[in-house]
Design a protein around this motif. Structure first.
Motif, PDB file in Angstrom:
ATOM      1  N   SER A  54       0.863  -1.189   0.000  1.00 15.26           N
ATOM      2  CA  SER A  54       0.000   0.000   0.000  1.00 15.26           C
ATOM      3  C   SER A  54       0.890   1.226   0.000  1.00 15.26           C
ATOM      4  N   GLU A  55       0.283   2.311  -0.387  1.00 20.34           N
ATOM      5  CA  GLU A  55       0.989   3.581  -0.382  1.00 20.34           C
ATOM      6  C   GLU A  55       0.285   4.475   0.614  1.00 20.34           C
ATOM      7  N   ARG A  56       1.062   5.254   1.338  1.00 20.53           N
ATOM      8  CA  ARG A  56       0.429   6.193   2.246  1.00 20.53           C
ATOM      9  C   ARG A  56       0.532   7.573   1.623  1.00 20.53           C
ATOM     10  N   GLU A  61      -4.196   5.363   3.790  1.00 19.21           N
ATOM     11  CA  GLU A  61      -3.598   4.118   3.315  1.00 19.21           C
ATOM     12  C   GLU A  61      -4.293   3.736   2.010  1.00 19.21           C
TER      13      GLU A  61
END
Lengths: 319, 162
Positions: A54-56, A61
């Motif tokens: 995942s990318e924050r 999130e």
């Protein structure tokens, strides 16, 4: 629970809870169905799925269901598997919206091109048994450049004088890596400060994530150059300085009153690029490079080499 | 350099149609002009398509549309009063669709410089091109053929029609 997975896990990763073991996938088309505890089999090797990456971004999130964090069972190495996900989506760049495409072919091609180049992440492409090209990526153990710079415990002047020169040296090498891609007709496509890692141990700056592409004919590398400019200005300022946080910087009123539209980014219009107005010890020559990304500029960098040609002499001014 | 040798660069857009229309109106009544219509093929990026057949289908469609456009542009110039013998058309293929090592193809990396190179080789003293009218930020990110032409053209006249 699959006996096959249980057997593999018991053999190679006995510490993994057996009750979590799932299925073996040889076809990754339905990547949403592949979850924690499942195993992906590719080219005779087995990858135990630990989680979706995942990318924050913007405090949220953002799960990437087609990117799986895995353990290669036969070697115990941690890997990231990128499964095929054709996607076309609008990407916001400043006030513009551009059509962006996610291309596994492009990323595979670049992985082959940079296989021996430490300035990039590494990986190989293996087809699953439905001919989906899966990218098996080595994990870059390091820290995003933006986080590294922001975390330096020093006020701006001390940072700029003591740490920034080394950051600039490495950044210019990273720019050279992008020039290398361009010379081979490839663009990175997604140059952001969270896609440039400083590797633990070696300190090498390494680019990750090359699967974005765009259909820009007149200026195919313009977006990459824009991204490099953003990272440079972030590193020189130790953070983004914009209309929202200038007051927190403790700058005198006359400094803030002295900023005008021309001092801001051409594309992200609330972001200050004329950093010399905030930090007068920044050499004018370096600031002139920043100003090529400002609303005041009349001349743009067409190539990374042009950008580097003006940046390199600035290094000598920093001590 | 002969200013009566006129190179009109077109890309199939409404802006380039306007440029052709303008050139037809200005040149149509005159004598001694030689006009070259040129299109530098700009195929969609291969990476945008899931497979080769989807990409090549789109390329064929693009090529057909652009060849039609060149014919339409030629008709417009003739209707403006230029004689058919004084008008040539050139379609420069993209190297992406050509076998390795093919000559006279475009890599499409700098359309403006390719146009200038054709103008130099052919001794065209006048260049005509349409303009999209992009902002400075758009030019920075996405580029502008007409602005690049203006910056780089030397010893010749450039008509930028907007």
């Amino acid at each position: 629970m699959s006996e096959e997975v249980r057997g593999l896990v018991e053999r190679y990763m006995p510490e993994f809870p057996v009750r979590r073991c799932g299925r073996v996938f040889t076809d990754t088309t339905q990547f949403m169905d592949i979850n924690h505890g499942d195993v992906i089999e590719l080219g005779g090797l087995h990858y135990l799925v630990l989680k979706d990456e995942s990318e924050r971004r913007f405090g949220m999130e953002d799960p990437k269901y087609w990117v799986k964090r895995c353990r290669e069972l036969e070697t115990g190495e941690r890997k990231i598997l990128k499964l095929v996900f054709f996607e076309r989506f609008p990407l916001k760049v400043g006030e513009f919206e551009v059509q962006c495409y996610r291309s596994p072919k492009k990323e595979s091609r670049i992985l082959d091109l940079v296989a021996d180049d430490p300035r990039f992440m590494h990986g190989v492409t293996r087809p699953d048994d439905h001919e989906n090209p899966v990218r098996i990526l080595d994990i870059v153990q390091g820290r995003e450049i933006g986080k590294y710079v922001y975390a330096v415990k020093a006020d701006h002047e001390a940072y700029f004088r003591e740490h920034f020169p080394s950051v600039l040296d490495h950044f210019m090498e990273a720019c050279g890596a992008i020039a290398f891609l361009h010379a081979h007709g490839e663009k990175h496509g997604d140059i952001r400060r969270d896609h440039l890692f400083i590797e633990y141990g070696t300190g090498t700056y390494r680019w990750i994530d090359f699967d974005y592409t765009f259909d820009f004919h007149e200026n195919p590398y313009g977006l990459d150059i824009f991204g490099l400019g953003n990272i440079l200005i972030y590193c020189a300022g130790k953070q983004v300085w914009n209309m929202g946080n200038l007051r927190e910087g403790g700058f005198p009123d006359e400094t803030l009153d002295g900023l005008d539209r021309g001092d801001h980014s051409l594309v992200i219009r609330n972001r200050v690029v004329n950093l010399r107005k905030l930090f007068p010890y920044i050499p004018a020559e370096l600031n002139n490079v920043f100003m090529h990304f400002s609303q005041r500029t009349e001349v743009f960098y067409d190539t990374v080499e042009e950008f580097l040609d003006e940046l390199r002499p600035c290094r000598g001014l920093l001590g | 350099m002969d200013f009566k040798r006129v190179l009109i660069a077109v890309d199939g857009s409404e802006n380039s149609l306007r440029a052709v229309r303008y050139a037809a109106a200005i040149l149509g009544g005159g004598q001694g002009y030689a006009v070259q219509l040129v299109h530098i093929e700009r195929l969609p990026e291969r990476d945008m398509f899931p497979d080769e057949s989807a990409w090549s289908g789109q390329c064929r469609e693009h090529s057909r549309a652009m060849r039609d456009f060149l014919e339409e542009a030629r008709g417009m110039l003739e209707a403006g009063g230029l004689s058919g013998e004084t008008i040539c058309s050139q379609y420069i293929d993209s190297c992406m669709a050509r076998p390795e090592g093919a000559e006279d193809c475009s890599h499409g990396r700098n359309i403006a410089l390719e146009i200038l190179s054709i103008a130099e080789e052919g001794g065209y003293g006048t260049l005509v091109i349409g303009r999209r009218g992009v902002s400075k930020a758009e030019e920075f990110l996405f580029g502008s053929v007409s602005n690049k032409l203006i910056h780089h053209a030397k010893d010749r006249t450039v008509w930028v029609v907007s």
